[in-house]
Write an enzyme that holds these catalytic residues in place. Structure first.
Site, PDB file in Angstrom:
ATOM      1  N   HIS B  21       0.880  -1.179   0.000  1.00  0.00           N
ATOM      2  CA  HIS B  21       0.000   0.000   0.000  1.00  0.00           C
ATOM      3  C   HIS B  21       0.919   1.230   0.000  1.00  0.00           C
ATOM      4  CE1 HIS B  21      -3.034  -2.891   1.927  1.00  0.00           C
ATOM      5  NE2 HIS B  21      -3.332  -2.733   0.647  1.00  0.00           N
ATOM      6  N   HIS B 116       3.236  -3.492   6.702  1.00  0.00           N
ATOM      7  CA  HIS B 116       2.083  -2.586   6.612  1.00  0.00           C
ATOM      8  C   HIS B 116       1.993  -1.660   7.813  1.00  0.00           C
ATOM      9  CE1 HIS B 116      -0.213  -4.361   3.185  1.00  0.00           C
ATOM     10  NE2 HIS B 116       0.638  -5.354   3.434  1.00  0.00           N
ATOM     11  N   GLU B 177       1.598  -5.594  10.807  1.00  0.00           N
ATOM     12  CA  GLU B 177       0.872  -4.318  10.850  1.00  0.00           C
ATOM     13  C   GLU B 177       1.357  -3.535  12.061  1.00  0.00           C
ATOM     14  OE1 GLU B 177      -1.435  -2.793   9.100  1.00  0.00           O
ATOM     15  OE2 GLU B 177      -2.325  -4.325   7.799  1.00  0.00           O
TER      16      GLU B 177
END
Lengths: 318, 318
Positions: B21, B116, B177
């Site tokens: 991303h 992430h 994450e």
């Protein structure tokens, strides 16, 4: 620089703008609410108009489509001839100037309150021109009404020719910044705080319109001094990050020699100024592209003269 | 569902992907660093390859250009015929599958670690398939190595056919994450934590390759149950926000009857489930468009069998 004239008449034409940056969600959703229930923006002597300032950017949840709308309200953009291929925000700035201005004219709105969020740990911050005595009184009132958490005042010195923000279109105006809130996120706590602040702004205007007295006062403000870029490599890429000791320390004093950046190489970079500096908008997401790691300010106390008391309008007989 | 086979040989082909991303900055800048200084990803028995997964989205600091890359590694996308007008991320998924796979083949990489960030208050969270015994051991090792702040394990049950993320291309894999961090912001504290976690991941693989014993253990995990959308009006717009009592409370238990949303009308919406739920990714910016206000999970303890001990490779004589 000369001061803006203080209002001699009640303020009837007031706008509250949100979504000037389309991914700053508190203002976006408050304006959407007010468009459905305008009664929240009504006071006995006036009704504020809610305006979604950048609907195209809001629709795609981005700061802007073509260029930053909140840098587009200069005379150059507003008075240049429209062209078919101009950027969306240039067209939109002209529309808003038509709706709420024209800027620097007697027809312009009396007051614009522009609602913003920041990813920086800025808490509640009011941004305004130090020469706008009316707006300075408003800030003072808001600080007294909402003392917890503290709200700070950032003052900019700019002439009418060089102002570029939405609120500069009106005779008086102010920007509210609430943070931290990530872009594209709506936090209930900040939403409620912003709604409450807007209600207080409208209450202040109502009190002024009704002839309340606002005596002179002194106030602590942060005066904008300039911007500090990130350390960069020769090709312009970031060479480091905001130092962990500086991160989230908006409005806290930074002494010469304090660490401000951590290079990817592991070294610290120290602040090389020669006096205490107060950093603002530290590590704001939208400022990476503007080459701003944080803004520098100094803290000072300013004296604000009393507002002239208006003669209250008699309540119309019914 | 059957378990993934545990590795019988040392893991030689390892990739660390960031920028899957393009606005999740810790992984973006770590990968850029490693591309300049690959020595950080070297261990005696292998060298991990750094990969900037979505360079086009990274260049414009957006999650994706055409569609979410991290939902594009299904057999359908990877095996369909390329077309000239397909979305950028579909092409890029095929490229990455060529580089790191092919998925579900003996030629695929041994391990992919995908990096992430989230805007939610998730702290450190590892996401993996519960059937991947090797990755479960890795999580256990990371928890022991980095106990403060705590790191949690989110397990997904998915068959090989339905997995869709970058790391599913390899024989074994995991997503890290770290949050909260706004999109487009690089925080030094999260950058350092992620760098340290990656070093520990590589150390674990090295220990395994060298023949270390990893006995059976029990572990507390959060098992993904499904997603909860925001309350919405008839036209699909948001009708409310994550409740202030739920905001930032990722991994904390929510009992039936607890408030989960605050409607713009002022009312609270209560959790209507019939048992304790553990919410994750609360108010993640990127999930608004996916109609996800938070993910629901349950907490449980799983038993993980020992890893087979490899016979260490003799050190080559020089």
């Amino acid at each position: 620089m000369c001061s803006l004239p203080v209002p001699q008449e009640p303020l009837r034409r007031v706008a509250v703008t949100g979504g000037t940056h389309g991914n700053e969600m508190s203002g976006v959703y408050l304006v959407r609410q007010w468009l459905r229930t305008p009664v929240d923006l009504q006071r006995p002597s006036f009704s504020a108009v809610p305006v979604l300032a950048n609907p195209a950017a809001t629709a795609v949840c981005r700061r802007y489509i073509g260029r930053d709308l909140n840098r587009t309200f200069t005379s150059t953009f507003l008075t240049s001839k429209a062209t078919p291929d101009e950027l969306y925000e240039v067209t939109r700035a002209r529309e808003l100037n038509h709706l709420l201005g024209p800027k620097n004219s007697s027809q312009a709105f009396d007051f614009i309150l522009d609602l913003h969020n920041t990813t920086a740990n800025m808490g509640t911050c009011f941004i305004l021109n130090v020469t706008d005595t009316f707006a300075m009184h408003l800030c003072h009132y808001l600080q007294l009404q909402n003392s917890e958490p503290p709200s700070r005042v950032l003052v900019i010195e700019a002439s009418e020719d060089t102002t570029f923000s939405v609120d500069s279109v009106a005779k008086h105006g102010m920007t509210v910044e609430l943070g931290p809130q990530p872009q594209g996120v709506l936090r209930a706590d900040l939403f409620s705080r912003m709604r409450s602040l807007v209600a207080s702004v409208l209450d202040f205007i109502e009190l002024f319109n009704q002839g309340a007295a606002f005596p002179a006062f002194e106030m602590e403000v942060y005066k904008f001094l300039g911007c500090m870029d990130f350390p960069r490599s020769e090709d312009g890429d970031l060479a480091g990050m905001v130092h962990p000791q500086l991160q989230d320390q908006d409005f806290e004093p930074v002494q010469p020699g304090a660490p401000i950046f951590q290079l990817f190489s592991g070294e610290d970079m120290l602040y090389e100024g020669d006096s205490t500096m107060y950093p603002l908008f530290i590590n704001e997401a939208a400022y990476y592209e503007k080459n701003i790691a944080f803004m520098k300010s100094k803290k000072l106390t300013v004296s604000i003269p009393a507002l002239p008391v208006l003669t209250p309008n008699p309540t119309p007989l019914t």
